[in-house]
Enzyme design. Structure first.
Site, mmCIF file in Angstrom:
data_model
loop_
_atom_site.group_PDB
_atom_site.id
_atom_site.type_symbol
_atom_site.label_atom_id
_atom_site.label_comp_id
_atom_site.label_asym_id
_atom_site.label_seq_id
_atom_site.Cartn_x
_atom_site.Cartn_y
_atom_site.Cartn_z
ATOM 1 N N THR A 231 1.198 -1.268 0.239
ATOM 2 C CA THR A 231 -0.029 -0.051 0.132
ATOM 3 C C THR A 231 0.707 1.230 0.408
ATOM 4 O O THR A 231 1.736 1.105 0.167
ATOM 5 C CB THR A 231 -0.631 0.058 1.203
ATOM 6 O OG1 THR A 231 -1.666 1.077 1.009
ATOM 7 C CG2 THR A 231 -0.359 0.538 2.736
ATOM 8 N N CYS A 232 0.313 2.208 -0.126
ATOM 9 C CA CYS A 232 1.392 3.585 -0.360
ATOM 10 C C CYS A 232 0.067 4.645 -0.345
ATOM 11 O O CYS A 232 -1.140 3.970 0.579
ATOM 12 C CB CYS A 232 2.278 3.588 -1.307
ATOM 13 S SG CYS A 232 0.415 3.202 -3.044
ATOM 14 N N GLY A 233 0.285 5.617 -1.153
ATOM 15 C CA GLY A 233 -0.565 7.174 -1.084
ATOM 16 C C GLY A 233 -2.251 6.538 -1.628
ATOM 17 O O GLY A 233 -3.394 6.821 -1.490
ATOM 18 N N TRP B 226 -4.078 5.053 1.074
ATOM 19 C CA TRP B 226 -4.741 5.574 1.656
ATOM 20 C C TRP B 226 -5.021 6.477 1.224
ATOM 21 O O TRP B 226 -6.386 6.885 2.729
ATOM 22 C CB TRP B 226 -3.206 6.311 2.297
ATOM 23 C CG TRP B 226 -3.572 7.021 3.905
ATOM 24 C CD1 TRP B 226 -3.640 7.909 3.620
ATOM 25 C CD2 TRP B 226 -3.274 6.543 5.380
ATOM 26 N NE1 TRP B 226 -4.429 8.821 4.618
ATOM 27 C CE2 TRP B 226 -3.901 7.384 6.028
ATOM 28 C CE3 TRP B 226 -4.142 4.875 5.690
ATOM 29 C CZ2 TRP B 226 -4.537 6.852 7.653
ATOM 30 C CZ3 TRP B 226 -4.506 4.807 7.027
ATOM 31 C CH2 TRP B 226 -4.523 6.153 7.498
ATOM 32 N N GLY C 39 -1.825 4.113 -4.394
ATOM 33 C CA GLY C 39 -1.394 2.559 -5.403
ATOM 34 C C GLY C 39 -0.573 2.905 -6.216
ATOM 35 O O GLY C 39 -0.157 2.017 -6.636
#
Length: 285
Positions: free
Chosen positions: A241-243, A270, A245
């Site tokens: 995951t990240c901000g 996120w 994708g």
């Protein structure tokens, strides 16, 4: 021997220079940047790109019916976008971006998720290509459209409900954002998002998987150590995951280099989690 039939996760500038004119190879510029005009990456591509490269607009690949910035689209949508670029299912694809290893891995993952096996990332992207003394071109690249049949991508991605279950059961979730954003010390760049991380997730900034000097993906042994330092076992299932994708796919690329058996991307990341009321949010290390 490395061939178009058996592409590795990444290829270097020397290999790509030798194969630029090989029939059946398509070069894709997948540059994108957050903030500023949406056309900035396309204008940069028009000013100079790898010879023969077409431009893949990552925004155009997203689900037009979703409010999320990079939501997976139905297979037919992705197929239309890619086919319009002159790419067919039988082509080998090498992807790069102008930042090095930033959005190219997202495009690599998209091709993989939609069923295209023969795809690789140019290691270090455009900066490494230029550092190797290789040429760029500003000539327009227009290829005849192709029919492109894309597969259902959801075997490679997680929904919010699946990530919530993973968080509650102690499964491995790895967050590629910076430590400040992960801890909740730094505000999110997108307005309206809470700060912090998915409870139980581990922080492994995507930059920690890249060589600090030339921006290439670290060798397998160094990648293994980076995951271990973050408390992640690549031999077990991982959710990336990240901000939004994008940089989660750098983690996914690194896991692919390690031959990890089971790794998924939380497509909403996120942006979705932090904007959904009622979902738990953790802060701190």
């Amino acid at each position: 021997m490395m061939t178009l039939e058996h592409l590795p996760v990444v290829v270097n500038a020397d290999w790509l220079a030798r194969h630029l004119t090989t029939p059946g190879l398509r070069i894709v510029d997948a540059s994108w940047s957050m903030g500023g005009p949406a056309s900035a990456a396309r204008y940069a591509y028009q000013a100079g790109h790898l010879p023969g490269a077409v431009f893949l607009d990552l925004d155009a690949t997203a689900d037009p019916g979703s409010s999320l910035p990079h939501a997976l689209a139905p297979a037919q949508h992705f197929g239309r976008v890619v086919g319009a670029l002159g790419i067919g299912n039988d082509d080998a694809v090498v992807i790069y971006d102008r930042a090095g290893m930033h959005t190219g891995p997202r495009a690599w993952w998209l091709f993989k998720a939609y069923g295209h096996d023969r795809v690789a990332v140019l290691d270090g992207g455009l900066p490494r290509w230029l550092a190797a003394g290789r040429p760029i071109d500003s000539a327009p690249v227009v290829l005849p459209p192709r029919d492109y049949l894309a597969a259902d991508p959801w075997a490679h991605a997680c929904t919010q409900a699946e990530v919530l279950h993973a968080s509650q059961t102690g499964a491995q979730i790895v967050d590629a954002r910076s430590p400040g954003r992960y801890r909740g010390d730094d505000a999110e760049p997108r307005p309206g998002l809470r700060s912090g991380h998915i409870p139980g997730s581990r922080n492994l900034p995507y930059t920690a998987l890249l060589d600090p000097i030339d921006g290439t993906l670290l060798p397998a042994e160094d990648l293994q150590q980076a995951f271990e330092r973050a408390g992640v076992d690549p031999t077990m299932p991982v959710i990336c995951t990240c901000g939004s994708g994008v940089t989660a796919c750098v983690i996914r690329l690194a896991l692919a280099r390690l031959g990890a058996p089971s790794a998924m991307v939380y497509d909403g990341s996120w942006t979705e989690w932090g904007s959904t009321p009622g979902l738990p949010v953790a802060t701190g290390p």
